[in-house]
Design an enzyme around this catalytic site. Structure first.
Site, mmCIF file in Angstrom:
data_model
loop_
_atom_site.group_PDB
_atom_site.id
_atom_site.type_symbol
_atom_site.label_atom_id
_atom_site.label_comp_id
_atom_site.label_asym_id
_atom_site.label_seq_id
_atom_site.Cartn_x
_atom_site.Cartn_y
_atom_site.Cartn_z
ATOM 1 N N HIS A 1 38.569 35.291 49.785
ATOM 2 C CA HIS A 1 38.041 36.580 49.332
ATOM 3 C C HIS A 1 36.762 36.982 50.066
ATOM 4 O O HIS A 1 36.179 38.026 49.756
ATOM 5 C CB HIS A 1 37.775 36.529 47.826
ATOM 6 C CG HIS A 1 39.022 36.428 47.012
ATOM 7 N ND1 HIS A 1 39.672 37.520 46.499
ATOM 8 C CD2 HIS A 1 39.768 35.356 46.647
ATOM 9 C CE1 HIS A 1 40.745 37.131 45.832
ATOM 10 N NE2 HIS A 1 40.824 35.815 45.905
ATOM 11 N N ASP B 99 30.667 41.824 54.262
ATOM 12 C CA ASP B 99 31.308 41.851 52.959
ATOM 13 C C ASP B 99 32.798 41.610 53.122
ATOM 14 O O ASP B 99 33.432 42.224 53.995
ATOM 15 C CB ASP B 99 31.083 43.210 52.294
ATOM 16 C CG ASP B 99 30.833 43.094 50.800
ATOM 17 O OD1 ASP B 99 31.095 42.022 50.243
ATOM 18 O OD2 ASP B 99 30.365 44.088 50.205
#
Length: 772
Positions: free
Chosen positions: A179, A386
């Protein structure tokens, strides 16, 4: 220890989701335990999947508990399709904060300066992953799907696979999803335990990443650090193909659409509209983390107000900064810097009536969040790195009325998916300020067009779509793995039984050399067989009625020198030359003179399967090989009697492969009119006469031995060039019960058996050498 729960999906396989934390918060009242669902990105994403299929969620409950409490908690969790993995408090602290968040998190987000590597933390990370593996073993059944989440559990696939194999559970399908970003190989290689981490996840069947950039970095690390061959969507490891895919995560947009219709959000939205009447609102929602670029956002907003004074008093930035790890020194410094920036900017541009930055250093309710999204004209995301950033998706889902503009950092994974946003370099303060001005100046028609593109994507590629697509791909790629799982491993018992059952008849062994009898070496001169191999081959060839042939890509001179004094058949240059052992020659001399069907010429004791070659082709190929050898550091040319090979095993893995592909294209262009074959080998490019390969050589050998009573035939090899040979042996000896074909490494193959590595090959041959 783990609560088990069967998922009734209509599919015989069950799904088990494994993450560091369970999505629950446990609370005790007297002797009773209760829990509530936690919040978080993974919880939100998998809640969408929950609507499509049921699954069991396994993870750490957040703290350790006594045995009596564990029994009550397990019962409670089981009722809610959850299972707990218990860790002692010291292990949990070192594993989670000491390694996962202090080593992997900063490294994966391009902040290596924040890394603090300690052996104790690494030991705890291993212990925790092992605890997960042992707990899962209590509930996993053959055929189940196990989906492991994130960087906390990168050793788990290998540890779990080892335990499953020991129990004979070979049809469990393992997926792993990251993730966060995966860093470039140049950065990843600084990790002291870089090999162990990569090898840990490579035991899975499918590896998932948010973007292809992250997948590409992972594949590059596998190639450069582990030396594994890779393709754009897979990597080969220990004879297995590990599939690598891109699966951008999404949200549940219906949740936001439904919230916008509630009276709570409508009421709060009216309050915001009244408060910000006559003012344009830029919204930011981030965890207060050094990867989120909050200081860069404030500096850009300051520059925006400086360069565009007409917006002073008319534009505000509302920044929600959710607290994160405030006890860590780096985060304390970040909070201090952010507060200083807010004070400076508000002091410089603010008035009694106007506050440029509304800074909320706290969590906000879902109602408050949706209302802020809906009232704003611009959403500004300035992450410096990110994994995905789902705030961008949430903003789009909340903007059906206003059609606000999304300004998105190119360093967020979402930037590769959200076409219709303004993409910015968050480190370039001037560029971010210009993007804010562009967003606030954009026409209503352009805003609507951009929004429609964004909304279409966000509503199609939802969290449920992400989860279902990953599981569907895991099932698909696992079908091939199931076929490989059916390939039996050759055992010493099977080999010895077949070998000894034909006593009195001729036994024939055809053994590849490089990668089968000996590990592949980078330089031909270093590939000399060890004394152990020579002793084993001598004993094997001395077995009554046993003929042993060793097959190699090396030259005749190499093979004669290496195996001098042994009565072996030798096949050189991948089948261009062969020589029978003395035992075969004597027995052939006692039979009527026969020759195989293949054209060949005699060279002393050797046969050459090429009647004549035009030497001029070498004059064409050699300069081309030299050109690439000079321009590819680490490569070299091996000139043999007939063929020529360019080796690039010692080159930069990616550059070497690129050069090899280019070389093959150029060779095809200049050799298209000649009876030559370009062979793409194991880190080699070889040019040789067409039609001659190992199968062709075996056919010639069998033609010479046709009068011998063959009762046992064994062929072992490891490469693509051995597959035709296996097919030939099956066709030639289809009625022979004692036929063994065996590949090295579990892979898709024509062989009937496999052995995992060179050591296992030598072990079985050593047992055959002592069978009689």
């Amino acid at each position: 220890m783990v609560a088990t729960q069967t998922s009734n999906t209509g599919d015989p396989s069950r799904l088990i989701v494994v993450s560091n934390r369970l999505p629950v918060t446990l609370a005790q009242s007297g002797n009773e335990w209760s829990f509530k669902l936690s919040s978080g990105g993974l919880v939100s994403a998998l809640s969408g999947l929950k609507r499509e299929m049921s699954f069991t969620w396994v993870g750490w409950p957040g703290k350790d508990f006594g045995e009596s409490d564990r029994q009550k908690i397990n019962s409670l969790l089981k009722e809610n399709s959850c299972g707990a993995v218990y860790l002692d408090d010291e292990t949990a602290e070192l594993y989670y904060n000491g390694f996962a968040n202090s080593i992997l998190w900063p490294l994966f987000h391009y902040h290596p300066g924040e890394m603090i590597f300690e052996d104790a933390a690494w030991d705890a990370y291993q212990r925790a992953n092992q605890a997960f593996a042992e707990s899962l073993l209590d509930q996993v059944q053959d055929g189940d799907l196990v989906w492991i989440q994130d960087y906390h559990l990168m050793l788990l696939p290998r540890m779990l696979r080892k335990l499953l194999d020991e129990r004979g559970l070979r049809s469990v399908k393992i997926g792993w999803f990251l993730h966060t970003p995966f860093p470039s190989s140049e950065l990843y290689r600084i990790l002291p335990v870089r090999r162990e981490i990569l090898e840990g996840v490579l035991a899975a069947d499918l590896l998932g990443f948010h973007t292809y950039d992250y997948a590409r970095h992972f594949l590059s690390s596998c190639t450069r650090i582990l030396g594994l061959p890779s393709a754009p969507n897979s990597v080969e490891c220990e004879g297995r193909v590990v599939h690598v895919g891109t699966f951008p995560i999404g949200i549940d947009p219906e949740k936001f659409a439904e919230a916008l219709e509630t009276s709570e959000v409508q009421g709060r939205l009216q309050e915001f509209e009244q408060k910000f009447k006559g003012t344009r609102v830029v919204v930011g929602v981030d965890r207060l983390d050094y990867i989120k670029g909050v200081p860069q956002k404030f500096l850009a907003f300051e520059h925006f107000l400086t360069q565009h004074p007409e917006h002073v008093g008319r534009v505000v930035l509302v920044q929600v900064a959710v607290p994160s790890r405030g006890d860590v020194e780096e985060y304390k410094q970040l909070i201090s810097n952010v507060n200083e920036l807010v004070g400076r900017i508000n002091g410089r541009f603010g008035t009694v009536e106007y506050t440029p930055i509304h800074f909320l250093h706290k969590s906000v309710t879902f109602t408050e969040l949706v209302s802020l999204y809906a009232v704003s004209d611009v959403c500004l995301i300035t992450s410096t790195r990110d994994g995905m950033n789902l705030v961008s998706y949430e903003y789009v889902a909340s903007q059906q009325q206003r059609h606000g503009v999304l300004v998105l950092s190119e360093f967020a994974g979402a930037a590769q998916s959200l076409n219709g946003s303004l993409i910015i370099n968050s480190w370039n303060i001037e560029e971010v300020a210009d993007a804010m001005n562009q967003a606030l100046s954009m026409s209503a028609e352009q805003r609507a067009a951009n929004f429609n593109m964004l909304y279409k994507y966000v509503t199609k590629y939802t969290a449920a779509y992400w989860g279902v697509s990953f599981i569907s791909e895991l099932k698909r790629v696992s079908q091939a793995a199931d076929e490989l799982a059916q390939l039996p491993q050759l055992t010493a018992q099977v080999a010895c039984d077949k070998f000894t059952a034909v006593s009195g008849r001729t036994r024939l062994l055809l053994l590849d050399y490089d990668g089968t009898l000996s590990a592949t070496r980078t330089i031909p001169e270093f590939a000399r067989p060890s004394p152990q191999i020579l002793r084993m081959l001598r004993r094997l060839s001395e077995q009554p009625g046993t003929l042993v042939y060793v097959v190699s890509g090396r030259t005749r001179a190499h093979m004669e020198r290496w195996f001098e004094g042994l009565d072996l058949g030798l096949v050189a240059e991948h089948g261009l030359f062969y020589r029978h052992p003395q035992a075969a020659q004597k027995r052939m001399a006692q039979s009527p003179a026969v020759d195989g069907d293949e054209p060949k010429r005699k060279l002393d004791d050797w046969y050459c399967l090429v009647e004549h070659t035009d030497p001029q082709w070498r004059d064409t190929v050699l300069p081309l090989f030299q050109h690439y050898a000079e321009r590819t550091p680490g490569s070299f040319i091996e000139e043999k009697e007939i063929d020529i090979t360019w080796h690039y095993r010692n080159t930069d893995p990616e550059f070497g492969l690129w050069q090899a592909n280019e070389l093959k294209i150029n060779l095809e262009r200049v050799l298209s009119h000649l009876p030559l074959t370009i062979v793409d080998g194991n880190k080699t490019v070889e040019v040789r006469p067409s039609s001659v390969d190992k199968a062709y050589a075996f056919r010639a050998i069998m033609g010479d031995l046709r009068d011998l009573d063959l009762g046992f035939v064994m062929g072992i090899g490891d490469g693509r060039g051995d597959e035709n040979a296996f097919s030939y042996l099956h066709a030639e000896f289809k009625r022979l019960p004692a036929l063994i074909t065996c590949t090295v490494g579990r892979k898709s193959t024509h062989a009937k058996y496999y052995l995992p590595n060179v050591d296992s090959v030598l072990s079985i041959l050593s047992k055959l050498a002592g069978s009689d």
